[in-house]
Write an enzyme that holds these catalytic residues in place. Structure first.
Site, short mmCIF file in Angstrom:
data_model
loop_
_atom_site.label_atom_id
_atom_site.label_comp_id
_atom_site.label_asym_id
_atom_site.label_seq_id
_atom_site.Cartn_x
_atom_site.Cartn_y
_atom_site.Cartn_z
N HIS A 196 -8.21 0.97 -0.76
CA HIS A 196 -8.09 0.03 -1.88
C HIS A 196 -9.45 -0.52 -2.32
O HIS A 196 -9.58 -1.69 -2.68
CB HIS A 196 -7.12 -1.10 -1.54
N SER B 83 0.84 -1.20 0.00
CA SER B 83 0.00 0.00 0.00
C SER B 83 0.87 1.25 0.00
O SER B 83 1.69 1.43 -0.90
CB SER B 83 -0.95 -0.04 1.20
#
Length: 392
Positions: free
Chosen positions: A195, A92
């Site tokens: 996400h 991430s």
């Protein structure tokens, strides 16, 4: 081969940066990055409480800055990293750390980008109450089906029996009430459904900033958490940094690529622990270190000496090389030496067990030489073609 991995949001804990300030120069570098980020990262890394550093707008710059300053302690000379590190990857927001460490963007660009990323994601999270929960154990297919049945997104597929579901708080409550068989659902201390489609407004913001950012091709092969592909083009790395805000993280595929690369050592930089734990359950016979404090540097320095091995990318002019994104069989689409290749054109494909990847020339030029034969097996990050830049 040595791989450096950079953790994502949720890895930070109160006071985790305190021991690092004993290293000469760290406080000053953090002060500079604080000026760029527009917040006191020294205070947040040493004094701020858990609730404060949970805030997305604080957590993300703090994580990237801590990774960048601790990386410098790994090598006697920072440039040694390009020569000794076989690959890098980030989970991430950790991909921003990896991009800066790999020479794609500067530390200052990374801090501006992550500052705006954190702000945009915090604003997107405020639209609807959302969150994330880890689903531990259970049958993988049943876990995914159950997550999707509740209207959630499998936002992180981390391997080792861990999937992170993301969505609204009501959807997450329903998942907790009716979990997959033989699985535990653990709420995570994050501020939103990262996400997922809930982050689409942040993607729009970052795509605008990306158009104004300059990049360099990576000096260390970077393994993308979107699909496990090895990425070399600076513009592609930046494009993936933008889109990954709303794309699921496939850390399981990232670790599969580590296997294909032949990794023998992994160091997770601060705030370390999560990725090292996942790797220990999946990558057997690999030495793994979570670099949690300066006390771990002696072991880290030994691992750099024992596992450090050049990828070969940093030793050649990067704008002349085209690399393979994955392990598989290569098939040429341009084959004649002297053929002109336009920037962004597909020069070959690599067939894998999972998919077929396009090998794209990030810059225009003429084919000088193929470094492999048509039909050869290739490894992730392996240079396959050398181009001479086009005049003008």
């Amino acid at each position: 081969m040595l791989v450096i991995v950079c953790p994502g949001q949720g890895s930070q804990t109160p006071g985790f940066l305190t021991p690092w300030l004993a290293i000469p120069g760290v406080r000053e570098r953090l002060g500079w990055l604080s000026a760029v980020a527009g917040m006191d990262l020294v205070k947040h890394g040493t004094e701020s409480d858990e609730e404060t550093i949970k805030d997305t707008a604080v957590a993300q710059p703090l994580i990237v800055a801590s990774g960048l300053v601790s990386l410098l302690a790994l090598f006697e000379h920072p440039a040694d990293g390009f020569r000794l590190v076989g690959a890098g990857a980030g989970h991430s927001v950790g991909e921003i750390t990896a991009a800066a460490a790999g020479g794609v963007i500067s530390a200052e660009q990374a801090m501006v980008f992550v500052r705006e990323r954190g702000r945009a994601m915090a604003q997107a999270s405020a639209v609807t109450p959302t969150g994330m929960s880890a689903v531990m154990g259970g049958d993988p297919d049943d876990v995914t089906a159950t997550i999707e049945r509740h209207g959630l997104t499998p936002a992180n597929i981390n391997g080792a029996g861990q999937v992170v579901a993301a969505g609204t708080m009501e959807q997450l409550a329903a998942l907790t009430a009716e979990p997959p068989a033989k699985a535990r659902v653990i709420p995570l201390k994050v501020a939103g459904a990262f996400h997922t489609e809930h982050m689409a407004p942040a993607v729009d913001v970052l795509s605008g900033y990306a158009k104004a950012m300059s990049t360099h091709d990576a000096r260390v092969p970077l393994v993308s958490n979107r699909d496990g592909a090895v990425v070399h083009s600076g513009r592609e790395v930046l494009g993936r940094l933008v889109s990954q805000v709303s794309n699921p993280v496939r850390w399981d595929l990232t670790m599969e690529t580590f296997k294909e690369l032949g990794v023998t050592g992994i160091i997770e930089i601060p705030p370390a622990g999560t990725l090292a734990g996942l790797a220990k359950r999946v990558l057997k016979d690999v030495e793994i270190l979570a670099l949690k404090s300066p006390d771990d540097l002696e072991q880290a320095h030994r691992m750099v000496k024992e596992h450090g091995k050049s990828s070969g990318v940093a030793q050649d002019p990067t704008w002349r090389l085209v690399i393979s994104p994955a392990k598989g069989m290569v098939s040429f689409t341009h084959s004649e030496v002297g053929t002109a290749v336009d920037a962004g054109s597909v020069v070959a494909t690599v067939g894998t067990l999972r998919d077929t990847y396009e090998v794209v020339a990030p810059h225009g030029g003429r084919v000088v030489e193929w470094l492999v034969e048509d039909g050869d097996p290739v490894s992730p990050g392996q240079p396959v073609l050398r181009l001479h830049p086009q005049e003008g």
